[in-house]
Design a protein around this motif. Sequence first.
Motif, PDB file in Angstrom:
ATOM      1  N   SER A 108       0.807  -1.217   0.000  1.00  0.00           N
ATOM      2  CA  SER A 108       0.000   0.000   0.000  1.00  0.00           C
ATOM      3  C   SER A 108       0.843   1.270   0.000  1.00  0.00           C
ATOM      4  O   SER A 108       0.351   2.331  -0.351  1.00  0.00           O
ATOM      5  CB  SER A 108      -0.959   0.001   1.190  1.00  0.00           C
ATOM      6  N   ARG A 118       1.705  -7.699  -7.432  1.00  0.00           N
ATOM      7  CA  ARG A 118       1.123  -7.880  -8.778  1.00  0.00           C
ATOM      8  C   ARG A 118       1.707  -9.113  -9.451  1.00  0.00           C
ATOM      9  O   ARG A 118       0.983  -9.920 -10.028  1.00  0.00           O
ATOM     10  CB  ARG A 118       1.380  -6.641  -9.642  1.00  0.00           C
ATOM     11  N   ARG A 141      -8.638 -11.320 -16.310  1.00  0.00           N
ATOM     12  CA  ARG A 141      -9.755 -10.677 -15.603  1.00  0.00           C
ATOM     13  C   ARG A 141     -10.263 -11.563 -14.468  1.00  0.00           C
ATOM     14  O   ARG A 141     -10.521 -11.090 -13.366  1.00  0.00           O
ATOM     15  CB  ARG A 141     -10.885 -10.352 -16.575  1.00  0.00           C
ATOM     16  N   GLY A 144      -7.763 -11.522 -11.719  1.00  0.00           N
ATOM     17  CA  GLY A 144      -7.794 -10.216 -11.061  1.00  0.00           C
ATOM     18  C   GLY A 144      -8.976 -10.065 -10.122  1.00  0.00           C
ATOM     19  O   GLY A 144      -8.850  -9.514  -9.023  1.00  0.00           O
ATOM     20  N   LEU A 145     -10.130 -10.572 -10.544  1.00  0.00           N
ATOM     21  CA  LEU A 145     -11.310 -10.497  -9.687  1.00  0.00           C
ATOM     22  C   LEU A 145     -11.172 -11.404  -8.465  1.00  0.00           C
ATOM     23  O   LEU A 145     -11.552 -11.023  -7.354  1.00  0.00           O
ATOM     24  CB  LEU A 145     -12.568 -10.832 -10.494  1.00  0.00           C
ATOM     25  N   SER A 148      -8.984  -9.601  -6.160  1.00  0.00           N
ATOM     26  CA  SER A 148      -9.652  -8.482  -5.479  1.00  0.00           C
ATOM     27  C   SER A 148     -10.399  -8.963  -4.244  1.00  0.00           C
ATOM     28  O   SER A 148     -10.377  -8.303  -3.199  1.00  0.00           O
ATOM     29  CB  SER A 148     -10.594  -7.738  -6.435  1.00  0.00           C
ATOM     30  N   GLN A 149     -11.037 -10.106  -4.334  1.00  0.00           N
ATOM     31  CA  GLN A 149     -11.778 -10.642  -3.190  1.00  0.00           C
ATOM     32  C   GLN A 149     -10.844 -11.187  -2.112  1.00  0.00           C
ATOM     33  O   GLN A 149     -11.041 -10.930  -0.928  1.00  0.00           O
ATOM     34  CB  GLN A 149     -12.723 -11.757  -3.646  1.00  0.00           C
ATOM     35  N   GLY A 152      -8.887  -8.348  -0.536  1.00  0.00           N
ATOM     36  CA  GLY A 152      -9.807  -7.569   0.299  1.00  0.00           C
ATOM     37  C   GLY A 152     -10.087  -8.272   1.616  1.00  0.00           C
ATOM     38  O   GLY A 152     -10.107  -7.654   2.686  1.00  0.00           O
ATOM     39  N   TYR A 184     -16.684 -15.762 -10.381  1.00  0.00           N
ATOM     40  CA  TYR A 184     -15.532 -15.198 -11.080  1.00  0.00           C
ATOM     41  C   TYR A 184     -14.806 -16.265 -11.898  1.00  0.00           C
ATOM     42  O   TYR A 184     -14.302 -16.008 -12.977  1.00  0.00           O
ATOM     43  CB  TYR A 184     -14.541 -14.571 -10.104  1.00  0.00           C
TER      44      TYR A 184
END
Length: 191
Positions: A108, A118, A141, A144-145, A148-149, A152, A184
């Motif tokens: 961050s 990444r 994609r 990546g999704l 993200s979950q 998170g 996803y």
Amino acid sequence: MTDTAPRARRSDATRAAILRAARERFAADGYERATIRAIAADARIDPSMVMRYYGSKEGLFAAAAEFDLRLPDLAAVPPDRLGETLVRHFLRRWEGDETLAALLRAASTNPGAAERMRRLFADQLAAAVAGFGTDATSTARRAGLVASQTLGLAFTRYIVRLPPVVEMTPDELVAWIAPTLQRYLTGRPES
């Protein structure tokens, strides 16, 4: 046996002690607040030894943040259990190793750590998702999704320690998050 063999073993032990101390310090303090001096003190060595082996704080972090997601072979998982399998897997990985939390915390604020994060997910997660036979864009994609979950979840549970998320059992987290990961991985976007 020559005199170099004992020195090589000591060198390996010193490197291992430095990496162990660095992982713990980066996990506890984050990249910005962790210092070479504190890491050296934790490893019970002189700070110059850290610099000798790793060259810089960033070099040490890069070595300490090597992380293998150890993803399961998704081809061996029943298609309707993919989301559940991944959520359970990631929860086990985070519960047993603070390296990913340290990397997430550092990503961050530190561009090098963000790039490492990444690459970690692009190389390892995308490769696992590619096994589903989708084209490169869809694979990226989907991976990546999923990232993200899972990131998170890691951020709220292990970094911010958001009470409702921390208080949930692994089974509760699986029940909430697995359907989203399942979509996803195997679903189609709605138009």
